[in-house]
Design a protein around this motif. Sequence first.
Motif, PDB file in Angstrom:
ATOM      1  N   ASN A   1      13.491 -26.683  15.813  1.00 43.17           N
ATOM      2  CA  ASN A   1      13.822 -26.667  14.306  1.00 43.17           C
ATOM      3  C   ASN A   1      14.648 -27.740  14.127  1.00 43.17           C
ATOM      4  OD1 ASN A   1      15.834 -25.635  15.899  1.00 43.17           O
ATOM      5  ND2 ASN A   1      15.982 -23.735  14.505  1.00 43.17           N
ATOM      6  N   PHE A   2      15.174 -27.658  12.796  1.00 39.39           N
ATOM      7  CA  PHE A   2      15.863 -28.656  12.172  1.00 39.39           C
ATOM      8  C   PHE A   2      16.729 -29.721  12.944  1.00 39.39           C
ATOM      9  CE2 PHE A   2      19.425 -30.536   9.733  1.00 39.39           C
ATOM     10  CZ  PHE A   2      18.682 -31.536   8.909  1.00 39.39           C
ATOM     11  N   ALA A   3      17.952 -29.093  13.473  1.00 42.93           N
ATOM     12  CA  ALA A   3      18.800 -29.905  14.000  1.00 42.93           C
ATOM     13  C   ALA A   3      18.596 -30.504  15.396  1.00 42.93           C
ATOM     14  CB  ALA A   3      20.179 -28.742  14.528  1.00 42.93           C
ATOM     15  N   THR A   4      17.670 -30.127  15.963  1.00 39.39           N
ATOM     16  CA  THR A   4      17.133 -30.550  17.269  1.00 39.39           C
ATOM     17  C   THR A   4      15.975 -31.493  17.062  1.00 39.39           C
ATOM     18  OG1 THR A   4      16.377 -28.481  17.721  1.00 39.39           O
ATOM     19  CG2 THR A   4      18.248 -29.377  18.784  1.00 39.39           C
ATOM     20  N   GLN A   5      15.599 -32.148  15.981  1.00 38.09           N
ATOM     21  CA  GLN A   5      14.050 -32.631  15.645  1.00 38.09           C
ATOM     22  C   GLN A   5      14.225 -33.921  16.593  1.00 38.09           C
ATOM     23  OE1 GLN A   5      14.009 -34.571  11.625  1.00 38.09           O
ATOM     24  NE2 GLN A   5      15.068 -32.631  11.223  1.00 38.09           N
ATOM     25  N   GLU A   6      15.325 -34.730  16.699  1.00 37.26           N
ATOM     26  CA  GLU A   6      15.349 -35.814  17.352  1.00 37.26           C
ATOM     27  C   GLU A   6      14.952 -35.730  18.723  1.00 37.26           C
ATOM     28  OE1 GLU A   6      19.285 -36.437  16.309  1.00 37.26           O
ATOM     29  OE2 GLU A   6      19.088 -38.358  15.138  1.00 37.26           O
ATOM     30  N   LEU A   7      15.331 -34.460  19.504  1.00 34.54           N
ATOM     31  CA  LEU A   7      15.195 -34.169  20.896  1.00 34.54           C
ATOM     32  C   LEU A   7      13.910 -34.039  21.313  1.00 34.54           C
ATOM     33  CD1 LEU A   7      18.472 -31.798  21.166  1.00 34.54           C
ATOM     34  CD2 LEU A   7      18.163 -34.552  21.348  1.00 34.54           C
ATOM     35  N   ALA A   8      13.001 -33.686  20.229  1.00 31.33           N
ATOM     36  CA  ALA A   8      11.473 -33.677  20.666  1.00 31.33           C
ATOM     37  C   ALA A   8      10.931 -35.084  21.058  1.00 31.33           C
ATOM     38  CB  ALA A   8      10.668 -33.301  19.427  1.00 31.33           C
ATOM     39  N   ILE A   9      11.429 -36.021  20.184  1.00 31.47           N
ATOM     40  CA  ILE A   9      11.242 -37.530  20.816  1.00 31.47           C
ATOM     41  C   ILE A   9      11.852 -37.984  21.890  1.00 31.47           C
ATOM     42  CG2 ILE A   9      11.475 -40.169  20.090  1.00 31.47           C
ATOM     43  CD1 ILE A   9      11.233 -39.201  17.061  1.00 31.47           C
ATOM     44  N   MET A  10      13.098 -37.342  22.408  1.00 26.54           N
ATOM     45  CA  MET A  10      13.618 -37.651  23.537  1.00 26.54           C
ATOM     46  C   MET A  10      12.882 -37.338  24.624  1.00 26.54           C
ATOM     47  SD  MET A  10      16.746 -39.112  23.854  1.00 26.54           S
ATOM     48  CE  MET A  10      17.849 -38.756  22.264  1.00 26.54           C
ATOM     49  N   THR A  11      12.102 -36.362  24.710  1.00 23.92           N
ATOM     50  CA  THR A  11      11.412 -36.099  25.830  1.00 23.92           C
ATOM     51  C   THR A  11      10.555 -37.000  26.527  1.00 23.92           C
ATOM     52  OG1 THR A  11       9.488 -35.231  24.737  1.00 23.92           O
ATOM     53  CG2 THR A  11      11.036 -33.458  25.313  1.00 23.92           C
ATOM     54  N   GLY A  12       9.980 -38.160  25.588  1.00 23.85           N
ATOM     55  CA  GLY A  12       9.274 -39.224  25.768  1.00 23.85           C
ATOM     56  C   GLY A  12       7.786 -38.749  26.074  1.00 23.85           C
ATOM     57  N   LEU A  13       7.658 -37.650  25.463  1.00 23.97           N
ATOM     58  CA  LEU A  13       6.227 -37.073  25.325  1.00 23.97           C
ATOM     59  C   LEU A  13       5.493 -36.898  24.070  1.00 23.97           C
ATOM     60  CD1 LEU A  13       6.746 -34.034  27.877  1.00 23.97           C
ATOM     61  CD2 LEU A  13       5.278 -35.998  28.312  1.00 23.97           C
ATOM     62  N   VAL A  14       6.316 -37.216  22.990  1.00 24.58           N
ATOM     63  CA  VAL A  14       5.595 -37.090  21.748  1.00 24.58           C
ATOM     64  C   VAL A  14       5.042 -38.450  21.141  1.00 24.58           C
ATOM     65  CG1 VAL A  14       5.966 -36.807  19.051  1.00 24.58           C
ATOM     66  CG2 VAL A  14       7.282 -35.569  20.919  1.00 24.58           C
ATOM     67  N   ASP A  15       3.649 -38.627  21.103  1.00 22.69           N
ATOM     68  CA  ASP A  15       3.048 -39.687  20.769  1.00 22.69           C
ATOM     69  C   ASP A  15       3.023 -40.055  19.296  1.00 22.69           C
ATOM     70  OD1 ASP A  15       2.092 -40.182  23.470  1.00 22.69           O
ATOM     71  OD2 ASP A  15       1.163 -38.028  23.248  1.00 22.69           O
ATOM     72  N   ALA A  16       3.067 -38.917  18.477  1.00 19.48           N
ATOM     73  CA  ALA A  16       3.172 -39.284  17.147  1.00 19.48           C
ATOM     74  C   ALA A  16       3.791 -38.198  16.395  1.00 19.48           C
ATOM     75  CB  ALA A  16       1.628 -39.376  16.303  1.00 19.48           C
ATOM     76  N   ILE A  17       4.536 -38.431  15.340  1.00 14.39           N
ATOM     77  CA  ILE A  17       5.200 -37.453  14.677  1.00 14.39           C
ATOM     78  C   ILE A  17       5.023 -37.684  13.361  1.00 14.39           C
ATOM     79  CG2 ILE A  17       7.641 -38.725  14.976  1.00 14.39           C
ATOM     80  CD1 ILE A  17       9.037 -35.748  14.923  1.00 14.39           C
ATOM     81  N   VAL A  18       4.296 -36.789  12.672  1.00 10.86           N
ATOM     82  CA  VAL A  18       3.540 -36.916  11.507  1.00 10.86           C
ATOM     83  C   VAL A  18       4.332 -36.096  10.409  1.00 10.86           C
ATOM     84  CG1 VAL A  18       1.426 -36.727  10.288  1.00 10.86           C
ATOM     85  CG2 VAL A  18       1.199 -37.126  12.427  1.00 10.86           C
ATOM     86  N   VAL A  19       4.975 -36.873   9.405  1.00  9.54           N
ATOM     87  CA  VAL A  19       5.926 -35.919   8.790  1.00  9.54           C
ATOM     88  C   VAL A  19       5.441 -35.964   7.194  1.00  9.54           C
ATOM     89  CG1 VAL A  19       7.924 -36.717  10.194  1.00  9.54           C
ATOM     90  CG2 VAL A  19       7.370 -38.293   7.966  1.00  9.54           C
ATOM     91  N   ASP A  20       5.613 -35.028   6.564  1.00 14.74           N
ATOM     92  CA  ASP A  20       5.163 -35.040   5.036  1.00 14.74           C
ATOM     93  C   ASP A  20       6.513 -35.030   4.074  1.00 14.74           C
ATOM     94  OD1 ASP A  20       5.627 -31.840   4.442  1.00 14.74           O
ATOM     95  OD2 ASP A  20       4.219 -32.178   6.124  1.00 14.74           O
ATOM     96  N   VAL A  21       6.887 -33.913   3.855  1.00 15.62           N
ATOM     97  CA  VAL A  21       8.328 -33.995   2.987  1.00 15.62           C
ATOM     98  C   VAL A  21       9.367 -33.181   3.369  1.00 15.62           C
ATOM     99  CG1 VAL A  21       7.095 -34.782   0.625  1.00 15.62           C
ATOM    100  CG2 VAL A  21       7.247 -32.118   1.336  1.00 15.62           C
TER     101      VAL A  21
END
Length: 637
Positions: free
Chosen positions: A312-332
């Motif tokens: 969720n919101f506070a930990t969104q950066e930590l998804a990338i930190m896994t090294g496993l996210v290839d793309a993070i597609v954001v809208d608004v």
Amino acid sequence: MSEFEKCTVDPAAREMLVKAKKIGFLTSFDRAKAQEPRCNFGNSGICCRICLQGPCRIIPKKLGANKGICGASDYTIVARNTVRYIAGGASAHSDHGRHIATAVLHVGEGHAKDYKITDSAKLLKVAKRIGLPTEGKSINEVAVAVASEALKDFGRQDTAPCTWVESTVTEGRKKKFKDTTIMPSSINGSIAELLHQTHIGNDADPVNIIFSGLRVALGDYDGMQLATDLSDVLFGTPTPTVTEANLGVLDPEMVNICVHGHNPLLSQVVVDTAREMQEEAKAAGAKGIKLSGICCTGNEVLSRAGVAIATNFATQELAIMTGLVDAIVVDVQCIMPSLRSLSECFHTKVITTMPISKIPGSYHYEFDEENAVESARAIIRLAIETYKRRDPEKIERQEYKNKVVAGFSLEAILEIFASVNPDNPISVLTEAIKAGELKGVALFAGCNNLKGTHNQNHVEIAKKMAANDVFMVATGCAGQAYAMSGLLTPEAVEAYAGPGLKAFLNRISAKADLKTALPLIFHMGSCVDNSRATSLLTLMANELGVDTPDVPFVASAPEPMSEKAVAIGAWNVAMGIPVHIGVIAPTTGSDLVHGVVTQIAKDVFGGYFIMETDYAKGTDKLLAALEERSWKLRIRS
Ligand code: NFS
Ligand code: SF4
């Protein structure tokens, strides 16, 4: 490990924070610490920056400094600052709603070829509710008529009430909103008027300012109701679905795409298109494409397509930190700009897609509604390309994930209740309250706020409410906090529900025709889907023969953060609901304004804010509010 215990209760997040420290990346948790100590003027709401003579700060005991340069008092400044949050929130929600309404209009008119009317039964139901004729009309004609009505709510020039407020609240609330002059006629008009009203040298009357704030908050409600209705029309009304949540859903063998933001117009198409592109992912050496969601766009695709929740919101950066996210597609909305700098440490592509939400340095692929599938395909292809550049050295596989049972639209809940009482489904809930089996209903909503420990208030308050036999529904990042921590499961019913709640849920589980037993908390969707919870409240009020302030129903935003959360809180107060927030809002700088929102509001609307950061005390206050209402209900019947 212990050094991160104060940051978050989530075990996956704690591990990722260890990794962040190792690579030297400062996360939102570090930045929150760096902001301390906060300025007292800002914290209490008595810093005014509305004109260029400011900032003016109120120092009560200093001669000449007890007012702003223009002479504005603390109460004027605090009231203005407060309602300007509401204006920001209402703008965000209703703009989202307007996009959805425009898409429905375009589908009805025969363009926007990649979208269709998925739930025509809901479309007809909405048309009927707002008084539009449907007989002899094609589905597309009804779609045009309903979408046009929705768009009218944004810019009406006469004084007729906004249709989605008028058609979804109790008779009692309609009268109350009209009597107190807070019934909006135009969402955009009410926002513009509020910004005008709070310009320098305009309204100095705090009560008048707050009432206009509530009018805008009801505009926010209107935008959310129509966003929910029309999203269901376009993409389908959610039904119970089983999936998983937390960082463990990121699969090392798959192309991982996170959808993040709020608007399902893009994310739902990405989800549908990804299904058809599995072969392309396989050709790139992956086992397929794994989608997961962050924030409310994640809740939208979770509810309708069973897409997993990453975090969720506070930990969104930590998804990338896994090294496993290839793309993070954001809208608004609610997208941290820091995602971009973090993605530089990894192979991850941050793809912005909306003209009003760009992050310098990230990859911008402007989403084209007229060619939605083509846009989605290009975005997914980029993710597949990026997957090939994943760095095995930087991967930290996460094991933590929990089962999730979600997808509880109001329609789905009523269908489940109908398995017990087909003639009057809502009475299943109200009778259980009248009989004392349940103490009442609590809605958990809102964000994470880095002033506290991530997810702690969410989880602890819900556990204690469960033990006290409260029927719980959730939306937004609150819903995701429960998903991440395993509370959206039948197992959690066994572990945490008190005897009444357990009996209630098990009785229905035994009768309902579901693939799984019911979870402890019913996840109703994204933040705009707080509309669903209010429709539940309205149904309960009508069934009990009372107005909403007499229904044993409370709301809590255990960790609120955004302007949108302020808007939602404000209209829940207008609906007559005690609203707990787990932070102290910047209203304390004026005793008058603070008193209005925490006490006097109750005399006028029946609802009021409870500000309490301590989760145990917060729960006690919510339980006391429920207790008072159910006691009154019992003596009345
Ligand atoms: Ni609601 Fe959803 Fe989350 Fe808060 Fe942001 S995602 S719209 S605003 S942070 S709950
Ligand atoms: Fe100061 Fe008044 Fe300007 Fe606010 S509006 S910054 S109080 S002069």
